[in-house]
Design an enzyme around this catalytic site. Structure first.
Site, PDB file in Angstrom:
ATOM      1  N   ASP A   1       0.935  -1.364   4.886  1.00 22.19           N
ATOM      2  CA  ASP A   1       0.533  -0.157   5.623  1.00 22.19           C
ATOM      3  C   ASP A   1      -0.894   0.134   5.189  1.00 22.19           C
ATOM      4  O   ASP A   1      -1.140   0.892   4.258  1.00 22.19           O
ATOM      5  CB  ASP A   1       1.483   0.991   5.290  1.00 22.19           C
ATOM      6  CG  ASP A   1       1.209   2.235   6.108  1.00 22.19           C
ATOM      7  OD1 ASP A   1       0.402   2.160   7.053  1.00 22.19           O
ATOM      8  OD2 ASP A   1       1.782   3.290   5.791  1.00 22.19           O
TER       9      ASP A   1
ATOM     10  N   CYS B   1       0.877  -1.179   0.000  1.00 22.35           N
ATOM     11  CA  CYS B   1       0.000   0.000   0.000  1.00 22.35           C
ATOM     12  C   CYS B   1       0.910   1.222   0.000  1.00 22.35           C
ATOM     13  O   CYS B   1       1.004   1.953   0.984  1.00 22.35           O
ATOM     14  CB  CYS B   1      -0.920  -0.006   1.215  1.00 22.35           C
ATOM     15  SG  CYS B   1      -1.902  -1.510   1.397  1.00 22.35           S
ATOM     16  N   ALA B   2       1.572   1.453  -1.126  1.00 21.70           N
ATOM     17  CA  ALA B   2       2.709   2.374  -1.155  1.00 21.70           C
ATOM     18  C   ALA B   2       2.318   3.830  -1.039  1.00 21.70           C
ATOM     19  O   ALA B   2       3.102   4.647  -0.553  1.00 21.70           O
ATOM     20  CB  ALA B   2       3.512   2.150  -2.443  1.00 21.70           C
TER      21      ALA B   2
ATOM     22  N   GLY C   1       4.756   6.913  -1.427  1.00 16.68           N
ATOM     23  CA  GLY C   1       6.033   6.241  -1.377  1.00 16.68           C
ATOM     24  C   GLY C   1       7.011   6.607  -0.293  1.00 16.68           C
ATOM     25  O   GLY C   1       8.193   6.255  -0.397  1.00 16.68           O
ATOM     26  N   GLY C   2       6.583   7.285   0.781  1.00 21.30           N
ATOM     27  CA  GLY C   2       7.532   7.651   1.819  1.00 21.30           C
ATOM     28  C   GLY C   2       8.274   6.458   2.386  1.00 21.30           C
ATOM     29  O   GLY C   2       9.508   6.462   2.501  1.00 21.30           O
ATOM     30  N   LYS C   3       7.531   5.395   2.725  1.00 17.71           N
ATOM     31  CA  LYS C   3       8.189   4.210   3.283  1.00 17.71           C
ATOM     32  C   LYS C   3       8.863   3.385   2.194  1.00 17.71           C
ATOM     33  O   LYS C   3       9.840   2.682   2.463  1.00 17.71           O
ATOM     34  CB  LYS C   3       7.169   3.390   4.077  1.00 17.71           C
ATOM     35  CG  LYS C   3       6.890   4.007   5.452  1.00 17.71           C
ATOM     36  CD  LYS C   3       5.889   3.233   6.251  1.00 17.71           C
ATOM     37  CE  LYS C   3       4.475   3.514   5.819  1.00 17.71           C
ATOM     38  NZ  LYS C   3       4.061   4.922   6.053  1.00 17.71           N
TER      39      LYS C   3
ATOM     40  N   ASP D   1       0.018   0.415  -5.462  1.00 15.93           N
ATOM     41  CA  ASP D   1      -1.052   1.222  -4.893  1.00 15.93           C
ATOM     42  C   ASP D   1      -2.148   1.324  -5.948  1.00 15.93           C
ATOM     43  O   ASP D   1      -1.843   1.433  -7.152  1.00 15.93           O
ATOM     44  CB  ASP D   1      -0.559   2.626  -4.514  1.00 15.93           C
ATOM     45  CG  ASP D   1      -1.538   3.360  -3.616  1.00 15.93           C
ATOM     46  OD1 ASP D   1      -1.429   3.224  -2.383  1.00 15.93           O
ATOM     47  OD2 ASP D   1      -2.439   4.044  -4.151  1.00 15.93           O
TER      48      ASP D   1
ATOM     49  N   CYS E   1      -2.168   3.668  10.934  1.00 13.90           N
ATOM     50  CA  CYS E   1      -1.948   4.918  11.670  1.00 13.90           C
ATOM     51  C   CYS E   1      -3.236   5.288  12.394  1.00 13.90           C
ATOM     52  O   CYS E   1      -3.743   6.405  12.269  1.00 13.90           O
ATOM     53  CB  CYS E   1      -1.492   6.046  10.743  1.00 13.90           C
ATOM     54  SG  CYS E   1      -2.666   6.484   9.445  1.00 13.90           S
TER      55      CYS E   1
END
Length: 398
Positions: free
Chosen positions: A282, A219-220, A223-225, A243, A335
């Site tokens: 995520d 679940c990009a 793309g931070g992670k 994604d 989150c």
């Protein structure tokens, strides 16, 4: 001007969009006026329930709410506050002096949301909710493919930006002092860092991606992670990002180029099989852990958000599990602060997949203060981060 913008926010419009539109329509405002407008719109949008309690009515007009903000919460003298709020020269309206009797009124939350946090946190609920009303820090993640945290801090200092190390992630730097124009910094343009909450950095670190492996960010998003995983892999192996939103994947490719990552491959659809060494899920969630990032977000969500995501999360987690090789790792993260989306989803998954087991997160490097019942759990009142949950799952090698 402020009263009109506040009225739009109270009617349900996004505070950030209203503020942006108002500032565009009034470009002649000074820097101080722009800051005052922002404070008025965001703080009335955030504190509306507490202000309504001070005024004795929750349907008060924006000028009265502004007066309650300045006089009741900020200590501006009553006559001056009333004049600044546009209430004229008459006697300012009296404010209630008693402490609000409920968590919802004290923290300015919808009743259902305050009740939910009370169930989740018990005696910590007041502290957690108070921290939702304080802006989070600006946190940077050092791109270890290009620099170290210590070298980045020195580089930023040379560009006029002071930082301090984050206490939980070895990659984190917190900005000290006024917010700088990060996008004007050469260090960002050179891909030396990304803006990323320290709790979010911990999620990426739990994957423990290694050079030469096949790693999937399921679940990009933007793309931070994914970028963090690529740096951990030293830009080697196969780094796959999926994604359902193609525009997010396009932004991911742009950010990858800036970060000097050459091995990122975006997937427009998921393969039937993959045998990935590591998969990060995520998952989409109710996002209750990031409420401090938006002053009015809490009033724009409905109680149904608490039950909307578990079925979807379980489905995505099962899809991720099918792509993990025997002996591989699956990290499930959200989150949010909602047991139905966190522990319960993991429990249901483990009941259906006996070939997976829960393992201790971050063994050897993660502080025990970031753990709860065998899961990662961080929150603003405990760790200064947004609230995040993660479970580390490993597939049996048999």
């Amino acid at each position: 001007m402020a009263a009109d913008a506040i009225a739009q926010v109270l009617a349900g419009s996004s505070a950030e969009r209203v503020l942006d539109r108002t500032l565009r329509d009034h470009r002649s405002l000074t820097r101080e006026q722009r800051q005052a407008l922002k404070e008025a719109v965001f703080n009335v949008g955030l504190w509306r329930r507490r202000l309504g309690f001070l005024l004795g009515r929750e349907d008060a007009a924006p000028p009265f709410l502004l007066h309650a903000l300045m006089h009741g919460l900020s200590g501006v003298p009553a006559v001056e506050s009333a004049a600044l709020a546009g209430l004229g020269d008459g006697a300012p309206p009296p404010l209630v002096s008693a402490l609000p009797p409920t968590l919802a009124l004290r923290a300015s939350l919808p009743d259902w949301l305050a009740d939910h946090f009370a169930r989740e946190f018990g005696p910590e609920a007041d502290d957690f909710c108070a921290h939702l009303n304080v802006p989070g820090p600006i946190t940077l993640r050092a791109n270890v493919l290009r620099t170290s945290r210590e070298a980045l801090a020195e580089r930023l200092r040379s560009e006029g930006v002071e930082t301090r190390p984050g206490p939980w992630s070895p990659l984190a730097l917190h900005i000290e002092g006024p917010r700088p124009n990060l996008y004007g910094l050469r260090s960002l343009q050179e891909g030396l860092f990304e803006v990323q909450d320290e709790g979010s950095q911990l999620l990426g670190l739990l994957v423990e991606a290694r050079p030469g492996e096949t790693v999937l960010d399921l679940c990009a998003g933007a793309g931070g992670k994914t970028l963090q995983l690529g740096a951990d892999m030293k830009d080697s192996g196969r780094l796959l990002a999926y994604d359902p939103d193609p525009e997010r994947l396009d932004r991911l490719l742009q950010r990858s180029a800036r970060a000097h990552l050459t091995r990122v491959q975006v997937l427009r659809s998921l393969p039937e099989s993959l045998d990935a060494d590591r998969v990060l899920v995520d998952a989409p969630c109710s996002e209750l852990g990031s409420l401090r990032r938006g002053p009015d977000q809490r009033f724009r969500i409905l109680p149904e958000v608490l039950t909307r995501f578990p079925a979807l999360q379980e489905d995505i987690l099962q899809r991720g599990a099918r792509l993990v090789r025997p002996g591989g790792r699956l990290v499930y993260a959200t989150c949010t602060v909602n047991r139905a989306e966190n522990e319960d989803v993991v429990a249901a998954f483990l009941a259906s997949r006996p070939d997976f087991r829960l393992v201790w997160p971050g063994a050897g490097w993660l502080s025990g203060a970031c753990l709860r019942d065998g899961f990662l759990f961080v929150a603003p009142h405990r760790h200064g981060t947004d609230a995040f949950f993660a479970a580390v799952l490993e597939r049996s090698a048999g």
